[in-house]
Each structure stands twice: as structure tokens, then as C-alpha cells.
Write a protein that holds these residues in place. Structure first.
Motif, PDB file in Angstrom:
ATOM      1  N   TYR A  18      55.529  28.605 -13.203  1.00  0.00           N
ATOM      2  CA  TYR A  18      54.080  28.548 -13.376  1.00  0.00           C
ATOM      3  C   TYR A  18      53.832  28.367 -14.867  1.00  0.00           C
ATOM      4  CZ  TYR A  18      49.105  29.383 -13.133  1.00  0.00           C
ATOM      5  OH  TYR A  18      47.744  29.226 -13.230  1.00  0.00           O
ATOM      6  N   ASP A  46      57.095  25.262  -7.850  1.00  0.00           N
ATOM      7  CA  ASP A  46      55.983  25.381  -8.806  1.00  0.00           C
ATOM      8  C   ASP A  46      54.696  25.756  -8.086  1.00  0.00           C
ATOM      9  OD1 ASP A  46      54.970  24.858 -11.646  1.00  0.00           O
ATOM     10  OD2 ASP A  46      53.581  23.703 -10.405  1.00  0.00           O
ATOM     11  N   ASP A  47      54.023  26.779  -8.610  1.00  0.00           N
ATOM     12  CA  ASP A  47      52.796  27.291  -7.989  1.00  0.00           C
ATOM     13  C   ASP A  47      51.543  26.674  -8.598  1.00  0.00           C
ATOM     14  OD1 ASP A  47      54.166  28.810  -6.207  1.00  0.00           O
ATOM     15  OD2 ASP A  47      53.572  30.761  -6.997  1.00  0.00           O
ATOM     16  N   GLY A  48      51.457  25.360  -8.487  1.00  0.00           N
ATOM     17  CA  GLY A  48      50.242  24.673  -8.928  1.00  0.00           C
ATOM     18  C   GLY A  48      49.956  24.792 -10.408  1.00  0.00           C
ATOM     19  N   SER A  49      50.978  24.701 -11.244  1.00  0.00           N
ATOM     20  CA  SER A  49      50.787  24.833 -12.693  1.00  0.00           C
ATOM     21  C   SER A  49      49.793  23.802 -13.222  1.00  0.00           C
ATOM     22  CB  SER A  49      52.120  24.645 -13.420  1.00  0.00           C
ATOM     23  OG  SER A  49      53.036  25.649 -13.081  1.00  0.00           O
ATOM     24  N   PRO A  50      48.781  24.249 -13.965  1.00  0.00           N
ATOM     25  CA  PRO A  50      47.820  23.298 -14.529  1.00  0.00           C
ATOM     26  C   PRO A  50      48.307  22.620 -15.816  1.00  0.00           C
ATOM     27  CG  PRO A  50      47.158  25.543 -15.064  1.00  0.00           C
ATOM     28  CD  PRO A  50      48.359  25.660 -14.168  1.00  0.00           C
ATOM     29  N   GLN A  54      54.830  20.055 -13.086  1.00  0.00           N
ATOM     30  CA  GLN A  54      55.329  19.189 -12.010  1.00  0.00           C
ATOM     31  C   GLN A  54      55.594  17.769 -12.491  1.00  0.00           C
ATOM     32  OE1 GLN A  54      53.258  19.447  -8.220  1.00  0.00           O
ATOM     33  NE2 GLN A  54      52.714  21.592  -8.594  1.00  0.00           N
ATOM     34  N   PRO A  73      56.634  22.123  -4.489  1.00  0.00           N
ATOM     35  CA  PRO A  73      55.481  22.834  -5.032  1.00  0.00           C
ATOM     36  C   PRO A  73      54.653  23.549  -3.969  1.00  0.00           C
ATOM     37  CG  PRO A  73      54.979  20.512  -4.853  1.00  0.00           C
ATOM     38  CD  PRO A  73      56.428  20.669  -4.443  1.00  0.00           C
ATOM     39  N   ARG A  74      53.834  24.487  -4.460  1.00  0.00           N
ATOM     40  CA  ARG A  74      52.830  25.162  -3.631  1.00  0.00           C
ATOM     41  C   ARG A  74      51.482  24.994  -4.327  1.00  0.00           C
ATOM     42  NH1 ARG A  74      55.183  31.010  -2.235  1.00  0.00           N
ATOM     43  NH2 ARG A  74      55.071  31.270  -4.502  1.00  0.00           N
ATOM     44  N   SER A  75      50.427  25.239  -3.607  1.00  0.00           N
ATOM     45  CA  SER A  75      49.099  24.904  -4.123  1.00  0.00           C
ATOM     46  C   SER A  75      48.587  25.869  -5.183  1.00  0.00           C
ATOM     47  CB  SER A  75      48.088  24.840  -2.976  1.00  0.00           C
ATOM     48  OG  SER A  75      48.028  26.105  -2.304  1.00  0.00           O
ATOM     49  N   LYS A  76      49.079  27.139  -5.153  1.00  0.00           N
ATOM     50  CA  LYS A  76      48.578  28.137  -6.094  1.00  0.00           C
ATOM     51  C   LYS A  76      49.602  29.257  -6.235  1.00  0.00           C
ATOM     52  CE  LYS A  76      46.072  30.577  -2.417  1.00  0.00           C
ATOM     53  NZ  LYS A  76      44.766  31.093  -1.961  1.00  0.00           N
ATOM     54  N   LYS A  77      49.325  30.209  -7.128  1.00  0.00           N
ATOM     55  CA  LYS A  77      50.223  31.340  -7.332  1.00  0.00           C
ATOM     56  C   LYS A  77      50.213  32.236  -6.096  1.00  0.00           C
ATOM     57  CE  LYS A  77      50.769  33.363 -11.277  1.00  0.00           C
ATOM     58  NZ  LYS A  77      50.579  34.140 -12.534  1.00  0.00           N
TER      59      LYS A  77
END
Length: 242
Positions: A18, A46-50, A54, A73-77
């Protein structure tokens, strides 16, 4: 082979991320550098790192190949424990390594983990800061005392048979990790402790390798006061349930 590895073994290295854009390329490079003669894959969860983590991983796939660098990846933490479960679904190795992406776990220790497992037949090899040859670098005195105190408290109450309960640099037989992780309920900072305590209670063979933990070079630590409170709650929970 140089590190005593069985050529039939394959190692799936799960790296939850993240906001690790500044670290992920270097840790992947170091993994490849230190595991030249080993069959392995790196699974980045990866938990949707802004911050573009990715995108960096996709560039790494072009360099090393999509069969060696898997981006899942996943969409969020959603938490560390579920990140490992997610990574496990995609792991094709018979051994799984879990490690942090922030360079606090140096890949140079991976050959020692593999060699220790090969020599002992252990189900789990865990890195420890608290034996001869291990240590920490870059921590304040207060953080060292907090970590050491947390481990001593857990050792006294739980008798797990390992010296470093909260470390998260470990090698598991895949089947063992699947078994242990399915019985864990904790999240966050407590999760690693519950994993090793439950593995010990189940009678799995655990070995240790000394490591030096280095505080993250880039980015900010995700450990705060709330995690310490959760750790204490988790300690009480494990005391009564294991």
C-alpha cells in the motif's frame, strides 16, 4: 545447489503493498539478485494504492515476465491477513514466503531461510531480531523498548517457543500456512503473533534465522498507538483461546 535447495521446490513470495511505489522495484530487484538458482514467483497484493504502485509493478512485469511477477490487486485496504489469503489463492509454489515491501526485510536473508528449512525439514522458518546475529536498525529507543517489551510479555504469557512473535518475515510450507491462516481471527499488528502461536500449538516444526530489521527507507510507518492497543487486546484473546 548453493543454498541446499531441492530443485523440485518452488517458492511463492507474497508481498502486500500500500503506497510502496518507491520501494517495490528495489525489493523485486534484490529478490532476483539473491535467489538466482531458485524457482520462485513474486505475488504483489496491492490494496488500491493511490501513489502508482501498481503501475510500477506492471513495468516490472515487462522486465521480469508476468509469470515471475504476479500483480493481484484489491480495490481498497482490507487488512494484512486477508492479503495473504488473497495471495495464497494465486500461489503455485509448495512453499510460501511472506515479507514486507518497505525494505525492512532484506531479501539477502532468503537463502538462509531456504537452507534452514532444507536442513531441518521445518514447516515454518521465521526471521528473528532477538537472537545472536539479529537486531534492529533505525529505530528509536522507545520503539525498541516497546517491541522488546511486547515480545517479553507475550513470551511470559503464551510460551510460544519462538523468540520473535511479531515479526512478519517468514517461510511456510504452503499447506501449513493454509491450515494456520484459516484458524486465525486477528487483524493488523496482532495477526503475525496469532499465526505463530497457533502454529506452535498445532505442533508444527518451527525454526528461526537471525535477521536485522531495518526501519523503512521510503514512506511512512503504518504502526501507531491504536495498533499497540489492539496488540494488548489480542494478547489477552490468545491467552484464553490457545
Amino acid at each position: 545447489m548453493e543454498i541446499g535447495d531441492n530443485p523440485k521446490n518452488k517458492y511463492s513470495i507474497i508481498v502486500p503493498t500500500y503506497n510502496e511505489r518507491l520501494n517495490i522495484a528495489l525489493i523485486v530487484y534484490l529478490i532476483f539478485k539473491h535467489l538466482r538458482d531458485v524457482d520462485f514467483e513474486v505475488i504483489v497484493v496491492d490494496d488500491g494504492s493511490p501513489d502508482g504502485t501498481q503501475e510500477i509493478v506492471k513495468q516490472l512485469q515487462k522486465v521480469y515476465g508476468e509469470e515471475r511477477i504476479l500483480l493481484r490487486p484489491r480495490s481498497k485496504k482490507l487488512g494484512l491477513g486477508t492479503a495473504y489469503i488473497h495471495g495464497l489463492k494465486h500461489a503455485t509454489g509448495n512453499f510460501v514466503v511472506i515479507m514486507d515491501a518497505d525494505l525492512s526485510h532484506h531479501p539477502k536473508y532468503l537463502p538462509s531461510f531456504i537452507k534452514k528449512q532444507s536442513e531441518t525439514g521445518a514447516s515454518i522458518v521465521t526471521g528473528t531480531r532477538y537472537v545472536k546475529g539479529g537486531g534492529v536498525h533505525g529505530w528509536t529507543l522507545m520503539r525498541k523498548l516497546t517491541s522488546r517489551g511486547a515480545n517479553v510479555l507475550a513470551q511470559t504469557l503464551l510460551w510460544p517457543g519462538v523468540s520473535d512473535l511479531t515479526g512478519s518475515f517468514r517461510l511456510y510450507r504452503k499447506s501449513v500456512l493454509e491450515d494456520v491462516i484459516s484458524s486465525c481471527v486477528s487483524k493488523g499488528y496482532v495477526f503475525q503473533m496469532e499465526m505463530i502461536v497457533r502454529a506452535s500449538r498445532k505442533g508444527y516444526h518451527i525454526e528461526e534465522v537471525p535477521i536485522t530489521f531495518v526501519d523503512r527507507v521510503y514512506g511512512t510507518s503504518k504502526l501507531g498507538g491504536s495498533e499497540i492497543v489492539e496488540y494488548l487486546k489480542g494478547l489477552v484473546y490468545l491467552l484464553f483461546t490457545t
